[in-house]
Enzyme design. Structure first.
Site, short mmCIF file in Angstrom:
data_model
loop_
_atom_site.label_atom_id
_atom_site.label_comp_id
_atom_site.label_asym_id
_atom_site.label_seq_id
_atom_site.Cartn_x
_atom_site.Cartn_y
_atom_site.Cartn_z
N CYS A 195 5.91 -3.88 -16.26
CA CYS A 195 4.42 -4.68 -15.99
C CYS A 195 3.28 -3.47 -15.96
O CYS A 195 2.13 -3.93 -16.12
CB CYS A 195 4.40 -5.48 -14.89
SG CYS A 195 5.23 -4.79 -13.24
N HIS A 203 5.44 -5.72 -8.18
CA HIS A 203 4.20 -6.34 -9.41
C HIS A 203 2.85 -5.38 -9.62
O HIS A 203 2.13 -5.65 -8.61
CB HIS A 203 4.80 -7.28 -9.92
CG HIS A 203 4.16 -7.45 -10.50
ND1 HIS A 203 4.87 -7.69 -11.64
CD2 HIS A 203 4.00 -9.26 -10.86
CE1 HIS A 203 4.41 -8.66 -13.00
NE2 HIS A 203 3.13 -9.13 -11.99
#
Length: 774
Positions: free
Chosen positions: A98, A518
């Site tokens: 990510c 994230h």
């Protein structure tokens, strides 16, 4: 996220009524901007709009129409395929990637960079591994093509990054900003080109010895080329002559020194030329010591007359100049900061100028904010030439209210605060005054400002702190403007920057802790000016307030000015006038991309398809059509009067001068390489060489890259400084130095062409080295 059905598109509500027959009729028409015919025509489906434009295989006026009018839906008049410009593509997570996906989406939504890879594809060339620029170009094409899927898997680019930097191998979470830095550095390295220098006829490479060479026939030159290789006489006779010439070479460099050495040691010596020499002495054999520099009046005694004639014109080069390079990365992201250090004892100021491609800003805490906003600190900053004016427009009442809020809800930090903290003066207490070569403890003040501004300003907020085995994250919310970030307060007074306002393009956000989390990205789409959230392969439209509440980590701001938009409209209007033009002018496709996407494109630069003589370089002739765009005279006249630069080009031709220089360069390379191979072969065949020289492998690799055509520039003078160390006034060979061994003849050959290092040739006396086994 799978591709949504047509019924999910919110823009279908804006479609007017249109029949199939009407579409077929439009398919027989032409683009309303450039009048090109089918089959790649697209019709706008916006209610009340009858526009028809060409597609991506031409100038892509259909996309330009969508960007100007914000009409999102269009239909291909050949395939009847409906396309929504607002539909965007995600990136698949291939194992904790990510951080990479967010960075790639943020970067791909920077129009100056993306349009370069889409429209200037012929310039994306490299012979460097892993050719990351080609992988990135393919990724950008997949993300922005009209046939793009709902998501792309960036496997090739990920493999390339891992090949460059072992940090990104495996499947652990990495830092998005570090990935960006690594990617942009590699793209610059692969795409960089030397900045053009004024043509200097004295620097041209000459292999032929005199003007009579030019008048000779081609057959004579061919004969000479054959002669410059291994002689074609009988092998026995050649070996005899070869041995005589070797003796002559050695005698030439021994005559200046008649000292006798009868030791039996193997002793490395560094010569006054910079050579490292190992002599193997046997009592009663040759009386040899290091000679001084060879007589300047003597030429290089080559193996045959052709070599002598050719090598006589190889004058030792000057020190290899440090070339300046540019690439699309430096064009878009490079800025400069001027740093000043003032000694408070003597008031002297030291100034340094350094480039940056991103700025890492601290996030100030409560005490830092109070100091930044205090009136006394503001006065000090202004006196020091720093950034005290940054808060002039904010107002003290507003600041007091925000400061009171901070006691209840945490500090209120703005991006302007972070910039002010970065550019604020820094007091240096008891610092060593090494900058002035005094090496004493003194107090000083350091402050810096921006000298030149990049087209896209990349800002990194320092949210992570790494101390010993612990890492922490600063979760403070930093508010940032979507439009109108003004960096004028942080600009040097003598800066020539015209545009100081920036609008936000994209922002990378990190959710979670320092050890796990994230990454996502928020990006503004250039076609419709709407904001989207990119969460790996999921893409969602979001509001501006959602973006402003994000926990920003890396922000991309682009210069903003209405002048650039107005200028593009003027040029588009000139194109549409379709006036008859007696002359057509060629302009760099790369500069034209700057004109379309930069706020300040700068002077017209046609150097990427022209040589210093004004012609097309022979190596670019095969793809010249991909490097240029032809403009009618009225358009050229307008942009030239507006931006200057050039030169004006209305005729393309392959440069004959460059072709001759290329042939001479190839001839020189072959001469040097063949001679070295021959000398080195003879050296390897000697069972007990009397003299062995050492040479820096760093310099040798540069020379090898030149003669093997991997580098266009010859190396500078032979430099053995990296393999020597000064011990008690004597230069000795470093233990384990990166050096190679060559014969005396090879050293003399290379030194006659390139000269030696001034650092090791300043002393005329012979310097013995420590004994070392070879």
């Amino acid at each position: 996220m799978p591709r949504a059905s047509s019924s999910d598109c919110p823009h279908l509500d804006s479609v007017g009524e249109i029949t199939k027959e009407e579409l077929i009729q439009k398919s027989h028409g032409k683009c309303q901007d450039c009048e090109v015919g089918g089959p790649n025509l697209w019709a706008c489906l916006e209610n009340g709009c009858s526009y028809v434009g060409c597609g991506e295989s031409h100038t892509d006026h259909s996309t330009v129409h969508s960007q100007d009018t914000k009409h999102n839906l269009t239909v291909n008049l050949t395939t009847l395929r409906v396309w929504c410009y607002a539909w965007l593509t995600g990136l698949k997570n291939i194992g904790n990637t990510c951080y990479m996906n967010a960075a790639l989406q943020a970067l791909s939504n920077c129009p100056p960079l993306t349009q370069y890879f889409l429209e200037c594809g012929a310039l994306v060339r490299t012979d460097k591994k892993p050719a990351l620029c080609k992988s990135y170009q393919k990724l950008v094409a997949d993300l922005w093509h009209k046939n793009r899927p709902s998501y792309v898997v960036p496997t090739t680019l990920f493999q390339g990054i891992k090949a460059i930097n072992p940090m990104f191998r495996g499947y652990s979470q990495q830092d998005s900003q570090e990935f960006l830095r690594c990617l942009m550095d590699q793209l610059h390295e692969e795409l960089k080109e030397p900045l053009p220098e004024p043509f200097d006829r004295s620097s041209t490479i000459s292999v032929d010895s005199g003007p009579e060479e030019d008048s000779r026939s081609q057959s004579d030159e061919t004969a000479e080329n054959a002669e410059m290789l291994i002689p074609e006489q009988e092998e026995i006779q050649a070996n005899r002559e070869w041995q005589k010439e070797k003796n002559m070479i050695n005698d030439l460099y021994r005559d200046a020194d008649k000292d006798v050495d009868t030791t039996n040691e193997t002793t490395p010596i560094i010569s006054s030329q910079g050579a490292l020499k190992v002599q193997s002495r046997i009592s009663g054999e040759h009386n040899m010591l290091m000679s001084s520099s060879p007589p300047k009046s003597s030429g290089w005694p080559s193996l045959n007359p052709a070599h002598k004639k050719a090598m006589a014109t190889f004058s030792p080069p000057k020190n290899k100049r440090q070339k300046k390079y540019r690439s699309v990365i430096s064009d878009v992201f490079d800025g400069t900061i001027v740093s000043s250090v003032q000694c408070l004892t003597c008031d002297r100021v030291s100034v340094t100028l350094e480039n940056f491609q991103d700025i890492s800003l601290p996030i100030p805490g409560k005490e830092d904010l109070a100091k930044l906003h205090s009136s006394s600190h503001q006065t000090a900053l202004v006196k020091a030439g720093s950034c005290g004016e940054a808060y002039a427009a904010q107002g003290w009442i507003a600041f007091v209210m925000e400061y009171i809020k901070s006691w209840f809800w945490g500090p209120v930090v703005t991006l302007q605060d972070c910039l002010a903290a970065f550019f604020a003066r820094d007091e240096l207490k008891g610092a060593t005054d090494s900058i002035f070569f005094l090496f004493r403890l003194r107090n000083g003040v350091k402050f810096c400002k921006m000298q030149s501004l990049p087209e896209i300003l990349c800002i990194h907020l320092k949210r992570f702190r790494h101390e010993l085995m612990f890492s922490t994250k600063i979760g403070t919310h930093v508010s940032f403007p979507l439009e109108g970030l003004d960096v004028q307060p942080f600009l040097a007074k003598d800066s020539s920057a015209q545009t100081t306002n920036y609008d936000l393009l994209s922002v990378i956000c990190h959710h979670g802790t320092a050890s796990s989390g994230h990454y996502i990205a928020y990006c503004r789409n250039d076609a419709n000016n709407l904001w989207y959230e990119f969460d790996d392969q999921s893409v969602t439209e979001v509001t501006e307030s959602c973006v402003q509440n994000a926990e920003a980590y890396v922000l991309f701001y682009k210069k903003s000015t209405e002048d650039a938009v107005k200028e593009r409209r003027r040029v588009a209007g000139l194109f549409n006038m379709m006036e008859p033009s007696l002359l057509q002018f060629y302009v760099s496709r790369q500069w034209l991309n700057k004109f379309k996407t930069f706020a300040e494109p700068g002077p017209i630069s046609n150097d990427d398809f022209l040589c210093s003589h004004g012609g097309v370089p022979p190596n670019k002739a095969s793809y010249i059509d991909d490097l240029v765009v032809m403009l009618p005279q009225n358009v050229w006249d307008h942009i030239y009067s507006r931006y200057g630069g050039g030169p004006a080009v209305n005729h393309l031709y392959v440069c004959h001068t460059c072709q001759i220089e290329i042939e001479k360069l190839e001839k020189r390379r072959k001469t040097e390489l063949d001679m070295f191979v021959r000398l080195n072969k003879a050296f390897q065949e000697e069972e007990s060489p009397v003299v062995i020289y050492c040479i820096s492998m760093h310099w040798f690799r540069e020379w090898e890259g030149f003669v093997k055509a991997k580098d266009n520039d010859p190396p500078g003078p032979i430099d053995n400084s990296k393999i020597t160390v000064n011990k008690n006034g004597h230069l000795t060979l470093k233990q384990g130095a990166d050096s190679g061994q060559i014969s005396e003849e090879t050293w003399n050959f290379l030194h006659s062409i390139y000269g030696g290092d001034s650092e090791t040739s300043q002393s005329e006396e012979k310097i013995e080295m420590e004994t070392r086994s070879l």
